[in-house]
Design a protein around this motif. Structure first.
Motif, PDB file in Angstrom:
ATOM      1  N   VAL A   1      -6.539  15.551  -9.076  1.00  0.00           N
ATOM      2  CA  VAL A   1      -5.890  14.531  -9.887  1.00  0.00           C
ATOM      3  C   VAL A   1      -6.492  13.171  -9.543  1.00  0.00           C
ATOM      4  O   VAL A   1      -6.496  12.757  -8.371  1.00  0.00           O
ATOM      5  CB  VAL A   1      -4.373  14.487  -9.637  1.00  0.00           C
ATOM      6  CG1 VAL A   1      -3.731  13.355 -10.452  1.00  0.00           C
ATOM      7  CG2 VAL A   1      -3.730  15.817  -9.999  1.00  0.00           C
ATOM      8  N   CYS A   2      -7.018  12.496 -10.531  1.00  0.00           N
ATOM      9  CA  CYS A   2      -7.435  11.096 -10.374  1.00  0.00           C
ATOM     10  C   CYS A   2      -7.296  10.436 -11.731  1.00  0.00           C
ATOM     11  O   CYS A   2      -8.130  10.616 -12.621  1.00  0.00           O
ATOM     12  CB  CYS A   2      -8.873  10.983  -9.862  1.00  0.00           C
ATOM     13  SG  CYS A   2      -9.354   9.268  -9.525  1.00  0.00           S
TER      14      CYS A   2
ATOM     15  N   ASP B   1      -3.614   5.087 -12.664  1.00  0.00           N
ATOM     16  CA  ASP B   1      -2.581   5.291 -11.650  1.00  0.00           C
ATOM     17  C   ASP B   1      -3.188   5.214 -10.252  1.00  0.00           C
ATOM     18  O   ASP B   1      -3.701   6.212  -9.729  1.00  0.00           O
ATOM     19  CB  ASP B   1      -1.905   6.645 -11.857  1.00  0.00           C
ATOM     20  CG  ASP B   1      -0.783   6.904 -10.865  1.00  0.00           C
ATOM     21  OD1 ASP B   1      -0.478   5.994 -10.058  1.00  0.00           O
ATOM     22  OD2 ASP B   1      -0.216   8.005 -10.890  1.00  0.00           O
ATOM     23  N   PRO B   2      -3.136   4.057  -9.606  1.00  0.00           N
ATOM     24  CA  PRO B   2      -3.749   3.894  -8.281  1.00  0.00           C
ATOM     25  C   PRO B   2      -3.202   4.842  -7.226  1.00  0.00           C
ATOM     26  O   PRO B   2      -3.888   5.106  -6.223  1.00  0.00           O
ATOM     27  CB  PRO B   2      -3.418   2.438  -7.921  1.00  0.00           C
ATOM     28  CG  PRO B   2      -3.238   1.751  -9.229  1.00  0.00           C
ATOM     29  CD  PRO B   2      -2.601   2.778 -10.124  1.00  0.00           C
TER      30      PRO B   2
ATOM     31  N   ARG C   1      -8.723  -1.404 -15.629  1.00  0.00           N
ATOM     32  CA  ARG C   1      -7.317  -1.710 -15.369  1.00  0.00           C
ATOM     33  C   ARG C   1      -6.995  -1.808 -13.879  1.00  0.00           C
ATOM     34  O   ARG C   1      -6.322  -2.740 -13.440  1.00  0.00           O
ATOM     35  CB  ARG C   1      -6.425  -0.659 -16.034  1.00  0.00           C
ATOM     36  CG  ARG C   1      -4.949  -1.004 -15.949  1.00  0.00           C
ATOM     37  CD  ARG C   1      -4.105  -0.008 -16.702  1.00  0.00           C
ATOM     38  NE  ARG C   1      -2.696  -0.329 -16.582  1.00  0.00           N
ATOM     39  CZ  ARG C   1      -1.706   0.464 -16.978  1.00  0.00           C
ATOM     40  NH1 ARG C   1      -1.993   1.629 -17.535  1.00  0.00           N
ATOM     41  NH2 ARG C   1      -0.451   0.108 -16.816  1.00  0.00           N
ATOM     42  N   HIS C   2      -7.452  -0.847 -13.085  1.00  0.00           N
ATOM     43  CA  HIS C   2      -7.170  -0.852 -11.647  1.00  0.00           C
ATOM     44  C   HIS C   2      -8.459  -0.699 -10.844  1.00  0.00           C
ATOM     45  O   HIS C   2      -8.469  -0.072  -9.788  1.00  0.00           O
ATOM     46  CB  HIS C   2      -6.198   0.275 -11.295  1.00  0.00           C
ATOM     47  CG  HIS C   2      -4.841   0.131 -11.895  1.00  0.00           C
ATOM     48  ND1 HIS C   2      -3.959  -0.863 -11.519  1.00  0.00           N
ATOM     49  CD2 HIS C   2      -4.220   0.844 -12.873  1.00  0.00           C
ATOM     50  CE1 HIS C   2      -2.834  -0.748 -12.222  1.00  0.00           C
ATOM     51  NE2 HIS C   2      -2.973   0.269 -13.057  1.00  0.00           N
ATOM     52  N   ILE C   3      -9.529  -1.313 -11.332  1.00  0.00           N
ATOM     53  CA  ILE C   3     -10.826  -1.120 -10.686  1.00  0.00           C
ATOM     54  C   ILE C   3     -10.850  -1.673  -9.263  1.00  0.00           C
ATOM     55  O   ILE C   3     -11.450  -1.074  -8.367  1.00  0.00           O
ATOM     56  CB  ILE C   3     -11.976  -1.714 -11.543  1.00  0.00           C
ATOM     57  CG1 ILE C   3     -13.340  -1.386 -10.920  1.00  0.00           C
ATOM     58  CG2 ILE C   3     -11.788  -3.208 -11.735  1.00  0.00           C
ATOM     59  CD1 ILE C   3     -13.632   0.090 -10.796  1.00  0.00           C
ATOM     60  N   GLU C   4     -10.159  -2.784  -9.012  1.00  0.00           N
ATOM     61  CA  GLU C   4     -10.170  -3.346  -7.659  1.00  0.00           C
ATOM     62  C   GLU C   4      -9.487  -2.391  -6.676  1.00  0.00           C
ATOM     63  O   GLU C   4      -9.980  -2.190  -5.554  1.00  0.00           O
ATOM     64  CB  GLU C   4      -9.482  -4.710  -7.645  1.00  0.00           C
ATOM     65  CG  GLU C   4     -10.146  -5.768  -8.513  1.00  0.00           C
ATOM     66  CD  GLU C   4     -11.511  -6.205  -8.005  1.00  0.00           C
ATOM     67  OE1 GLU C   4     -11.905  -5.800  -6.884  1.00  0.00           O
ATOM     68  OE2 GLU C   4     -12.197  -6.955  -8.721  1.00  0.00           O
ATOM     69  N   GLU C   5      -8.380  -1.794  -7.090  1.00  0.00           N
ATOM     70  CA  GLU C   5      -7.697  -0.831  -6.225  1.00  0.00           C
ATOM     71  C   GLU C   5      -8.565   0.407  -5.987  1.00  0.00           C
ATOM     72  O   GLU C   5      -8.608   0.943  -4.868  1.00  0.00           O
ATOM     73  CB  GLU C   5      -6.357  -0.409  -6.828  1.00  0.00           C
ATOM     74  CG  GLU C   5      -5.331  -1.523  -6.916  1.00  0.00           C
ATOM     75  CD  GLU C   5      -5.302  -2.199  -8.276  1.00  0.00           C
ATOM     76  OE1 GLU C   5      -4.202  -2.566  -8.724  1.00  0.00           O
ATOM     77  OE2 GLU C   5      -6.389  -2.358  -8.887  1.00  0.00           O
TER      78      GLU C   5
END
Length: 279
Positions: free
Chosen positions: A47-48, A52-53, A73-77
């Motif tokens: 699951v990735c 959803d970080p 959307r959550h690239i930094e995380e």
């Protein structure tokens, strides 16, 4: 070496995964719904969900390299977790739209540029693959071609250099398995610039049946695309169509430089997928 493949349901990823396995690499196929994936023997499904970080850390644990789908959307995380996991190299499936004039205001280019900038800021070695329009985008014409023998388009004279998705996968294989190719950016194209009208003619030849192009208004085309893409993406495509009307698209030899063979023609893609355009 363990490679995490994000966007594992996509055409490039599904082609890349068995190529990596054939080279003896450990492959981890990632998806928001991994139970829906069909993968070769020996490939782990994880699951990735790039939205959803909370799914990032487990998917990245023990990973050496990543084939990354561009989702800002959550690239930094994602990158923080990748650095913590010890990821050494990321290959990004970007887009040649980042090279176009007005890229900052183009929805497609802005999305990919945001991810590229984040990767540039990270401490991870990164390689950008920047393909132009996928040959497989022509499948968007398949239903109309099958049922009416026609393709509706707002700018039939717009030109692109469609690239076979297998060539993108093989370029990714090269940069993931050859350390000397890591880093930098690669503009990937097919071997020829073709108008929409010329592409439809190629499809007609491959299918052995007449196919024609209907010129429709931009608004009518945008309305027909409403259930398939956001309005901003449709507007970005319309801008591209207009700016490339009657002008040959850029053609590069990057596929050959990376893979050792010339890029596949649109005609070869059309022959492989001809049944999709037949009644």
């Amino acid at each position: 070496m363990t490679v995490l493949i994000t966007g594992s349901r996509g055409k490039v990823a599904t082609t890349l995964t068995p190529l990596l396995r054939s080279h003896g690499l450990t492959v981890r196929a990632a998806s928001a719904s991994p139970d829906k994936l069909t993968v070769p023997d020996g490939v782990e499904r994880v699951v990735c969900d790039l939205d959803d970080p909370a799914t990032f850390a487990a998917a990245l644990s023990g990973v050496t390299s990543v084939f990354l789908y561009a989702n800002p959307r959550h690239i930094e995380e994602f990158l923080a977790e990748a650095e913590a996991a010890g990821v050494e190299h990321i290959t990004l499936l970007s887009s040649s739209s980042v090279l176009e004039p007005g890229a900052d205001t183009n929805a497609i280019a802005a999305m990919h540029s945001a991810v590229e900038r984040a990767l540039d800021r990270s401490g991870i070695t990164t390689t950008f693959l920047r393909p132009g329009g996928f040959a497989g985008n022509a499948l968007g014409w398949a239903w109309s071609a099958r049922t009416t023998g026609t393709v509706d388009h707002p700018v039939p004279a717009t030109q692109s250099s469609p690239i076979h998705e297998t060539d993108i996968a093989e370029a990714a294989l090269a940069v993931l398995t050859r350390p000397e190719l890591r880093g930098g950016a690669h503009h990937l194209t097919g071997p020829a610039s073709l108008s929409v009208t010329e592409q439809v003619a190629v499809l007609a030849e491959a299918t052995g049946r007449p196919l024609t192009v209907n010129s429709v208004s931009a608004q009518a085309w945008k309305e027909s695309m409403a259930e398939f893409m956001p309005a901003a993406v449709a507007d970005a495509l319309l801008d591209y169509f207009t700016s490339h009307e009657g002008h040959p698209d850029t053609v590069t030899t990057t596929v050959e430089a990376l893979t050792g063979h010339p890029a596949r023609t649109f005609a070869s893609w059309a022959r492989e997928n001809a049944d999709a355009f037949r009644p």
